[in-house]
Design a protein around this motif. Structure first.
Motif, PDB file in Angstrom:
ATOM      1  N   UNK A  18       0.818  -1.217   0.000  1.00  0.00           N
ATOM      2  CA  UNK A  18       0.000   0.000   0.000  1.00  0.00           C
ATOM      3  C   UNK A  18       0.853   1.270   0.000  1.00  0.00           C
ATOM      4  N   UNK A  19       2.007   1.224   0.629  1.00  0.00           N
ATOM      5  CA  UNK A  19       2.809   2.455   0.747  1.00  0.00           C
ATOM      6  C   UNK A  19       3.865   2.581  -0.356  1.00  0.00           C
ATOM      7  N   UNK A  20       3.985   1.573  -1.214  1.00  0.00           N
ATOM      8  CA  UNK A  20       4.932   1.679  -2.324  1.00  0.00           C
ATOM      9  C   UNK A  20       4.520   2.865  -3.213  1.00  0.00           C
ATOM     10  N   UNK A  21       5.432   3.791  -3.428  1.00  0.00           N
ATOM     11  CA  UNK A  21       5.163   5.013  -4.208  1.00  0.00           C
ATOM     12  C   UNK A  21       3.959   5.790  -3.662  1.00  0.00           C
ATOM     13  N   UNK A  22       3.816   5.769  -2.353  1.00  0.00           N
ATOM     14  CA  UNK A  22       2.754   6.578  -1.723  1.00  0.00           C
ATOM     15  C   UNK A  22       2.922   8.045  -2.138  1.00  0.00           C
ATOM     16  N   UNK A  23       4.197   8.447  -2.261  1.00  0.00           N
ATOM     17  CA  UNK A  23       4.483   9.804  -2.722  1.00  0.00           C
ATOM     18  C   UNK A  23       5.018   9.718  -4.151  1.00  0.00           C
ATOM     19  N   UNK A  24       4.145  10.026  -5.090  1.00  0.00           N
ATOM     20  CA  UNK A  24       4.500   9.981  -6.515  1.00  0.00           C
ATOM     21  C   UNK A  24       4.296  11.356  -7.140  1.00  0.00           C
ATOM     22  N   UNK A  25       4.253  11.346  -8.452  1.00  0.00           N
ATOM     23  CA  UNK A  25       4.117  12.594  -9.220  1.00  0.00           C
ATOM     24  C   UNK A  25       2.934  13.454  -8.716  1.00  0.00           C
ATOM     25  N   UNK A  26       1.771  12.793  -8.564  1.00  0.00           N
ATOM     26  CA  UNK A  26       0.562  13.518  -8.163  1.00  0.00           C
ATOM     27  C   UNK A  26       0.724  14.125  -6.776  1.00  0.00           C
ATOM     28  N   UNK A  27       1.271  13.347  -5.851  1.00  0.00           N
ATOM     29  CA  UNK A  27       1.401  13.820  -4.465  1.00  0.00           C
ATOM     30  C   UNK A  27       2.436  14.946  -4.386  1.00  0.00           C
ATOM     31  N   UNK A  28       3.534  14.800  -5.132  1.00  0.00           N
ATOM     32  CA  UNK A  28       4.559  15.848  -5.116  1.00  0.00           C
ATOM     33  C   UNK A  28       3.984  17.149  -5.676  1.00  0.00           C
ATOM     34  N   UNK A  29       3.099  17.011  -6.659  1.00  0.00           N
ATOM     35  CA  UNK A  29       2.496  18.206  -7.260  1.00  0.00           C
ATOM     36  C   UNK A  29       1.570  18.916  -6.275  1.00  0.00           C
ATOM     37  N   UNK A  30       1.056  18.170  -5.294  1.00  0.00           N
ATOM     38  CA  UNK A  30       0.183  18.801  -4.298  1.00  0.00           C
ATOM     39  C   UNK A  30       0.980  19.631  -3.296  1.00  0.00           C
ATOM     40  N   UNK A  31       2.262  19.290  -3.148  1.00  0.00           N
ATOM     41  CA  UNK A  31       3.066  19.973  -2.118  1.00  0.00           C
ATOM     42  C   UNK A  31       3.387  21.405  -2.537  1.00  0.00           C
ATOM     43  N   UNK A  32       3.630  22.248  -1.534  1.00  0.00           N
ATOM     44  CA  UNK A  32       4.044  23.621  -1.825  1.00  0.00           C
ATOM     45  C   UNK A  32       5.394  23.584  -2.537  1.00  0.00           C
TER      46      UNK A  32
END
Ligand code: NAP
Ligand code: GLV
Length: 339
Positions: free
Chosen positions: A210-224
């Protein structure tokens, strides 16, 4: 006499405890050679988390009763294969929590205040003279927002350390911990909300499907674009290539990384980035902590070899009352086991 194989350098006191209990101990300075992997004659294996303990290895170890992992994360071990063979797996939680959280904060502060970059420039070029607007202008930590992903032992220890920094702390975790959230004044949010609102995001989840690539392109784009990402969990929790793209494009200010997607390989682009602080998976690496981890691993092995249930058993399904069953390959021989 049982045979214990250790596949890393080890504190002599820990080895001595095993020998004093009457066991034969073989210490290898690194992972098992291919030949030894194909036929492992051992009752117990004490290994670092960098060793791959897969079904093939377990299959080739017909007498193996316990694998003691020197680490809390057990993603390097095929737990299903171990359980199917009634091989007990132990880990080393708790004793490394504070050291790992300290390292998390060290990475956070180093990335925010550009400490490594400033240190390297000073060594290379000498003290540049005091300037009001220096090349290493950093960002404030005090009073900002910290997002903790995975609010377990280490996540909570990260949050506890925010007090001196008067931060707002958000957390995202699978299981809510209302008591700890209340006591630490932490607000539970969705992952997306945490990523949008945090100035610093620290990853403290185990590596699972479940946590593999939990932080990917989409999630990084959400970050400031001004945010800093700290990974003290496991490399594959982050899509490293997406992280490199985000850093290269200036969509993320900086990162502090203790873990990498394909350890020991580090993405070459990360090496060249001055805004990335890199450490070689040393979260728990203080002498006192590593000694406690060694002792815990030995405690677990001694317990299993004496037929006692180890304290930090990762696969309890492999334990109770089922210890004299025939395994798929040979008969289990759990000496002294009471089951
Ligand atoms: P822990 O107490 O089990 O905490 C992990 C937290 O992550 C738990 O709150 C867990 O929730 C949560 N979680 C699990 N799966 C999740 C998911 N899919 N989505 C959201 N949250 C999830 O473990 P720990 O002792 O803090 O250690 C955490 C990890 O840190 C280890 O597994 C290891 O990989 C890593 N670590 C790294 C170093 C290092 O040297 N860098 C050192 C120590 C540990 P539940 O309560 O529902 O399980
Ligand atoms: C370290 O990475 C651990 O899981 O203990």
């Amino acid at each position: 006499m049982a045979k214990v194989v250790i596949t890393t350098s080890m504190f002599p006191e820990a080895v001595e405890r095993l020998r004093a209990a009457g066991h034969a101990v073989a210490v290898h300075d690194g992972p098992l050679a291919p030949d030894a992997r194909r036929s492992l004659a051992a009752d117990a294996l004490i290994c670092p988390l960098s060793d791959r303990v897969d079904a093939e290895l377990l299959e080739a170890a017909p007498t193996l009763r316990v694998v003691a992992n020197l680490g809390v994360g057990v993603d390097n071990i095929d737990l299903a294969a171990a359980t199917a063979r009634r091989i007990l797996v132990t880990n080393t939680p708790d004793v490394l929590t504070e050291a790992t959280a300290d390292l998390g904060w060290a990475l956070l502060l180093a990335a925010a205040r550009r400490i490594v970059e400033a240190d390297q420039d000073l060594r290379r070029h000498g003290f540049p003279g005091w300037t009001f607007i220096p090349p290493h202008l950093g960002v404030d930590v005090y009073g900002r927002t910290l997002g903790v992903v995975g609010f377990g032992r280490i996540g909570q220890a990260m949050a506890r350390r925010d007090k001196g920094f008067a931060m707002e702390v958000l957390c995202f975790s699978r299981t809510r911990r209302p008591e700890a959230e209340g006591a630490l004044g932490v607000r539970h949010t969705s992952l997306d909300e945490l990523l949008r609102e945090s100035d610093f995001v620290v990853l403290c989840v185990p590596l699972t499907r479940e946590t593999h690539h939990l932080i990917g392109e989409r999630e990084l784009a959400l970050m400031k674009s001004t945010a800093i990402l700290v990974n003290i969990a496991r490399g594959p929790v982050v899509d490293e290539r997406a992280l490199v793209r985000a850093l290269n494009a200036g969509r993320l200010r900086a990162a502090g990384l203790d873990v990498f997607e394909e350890e020991p390989r580090v993405h070459p682009d990360l090496i060249g980035m001055p805004n990335v602080v890199l450490t070689p998976h040393i979260g728990s690496a203080t002498e006192a902590t590593r000694r406690k981890m060694a002792e815990l691993a030995v405690d677990g092995v001694l317990d299993v070899l004496a037929g006692r249930r180890p304290k930090h058993l990762v696969n309890p399904e492999a334990w109770p009352g089922k210890r004299n069953r025939k395994r798929g390959h040979g008969v289990e021989s759990c000496g002294g086991g009471t089951g």
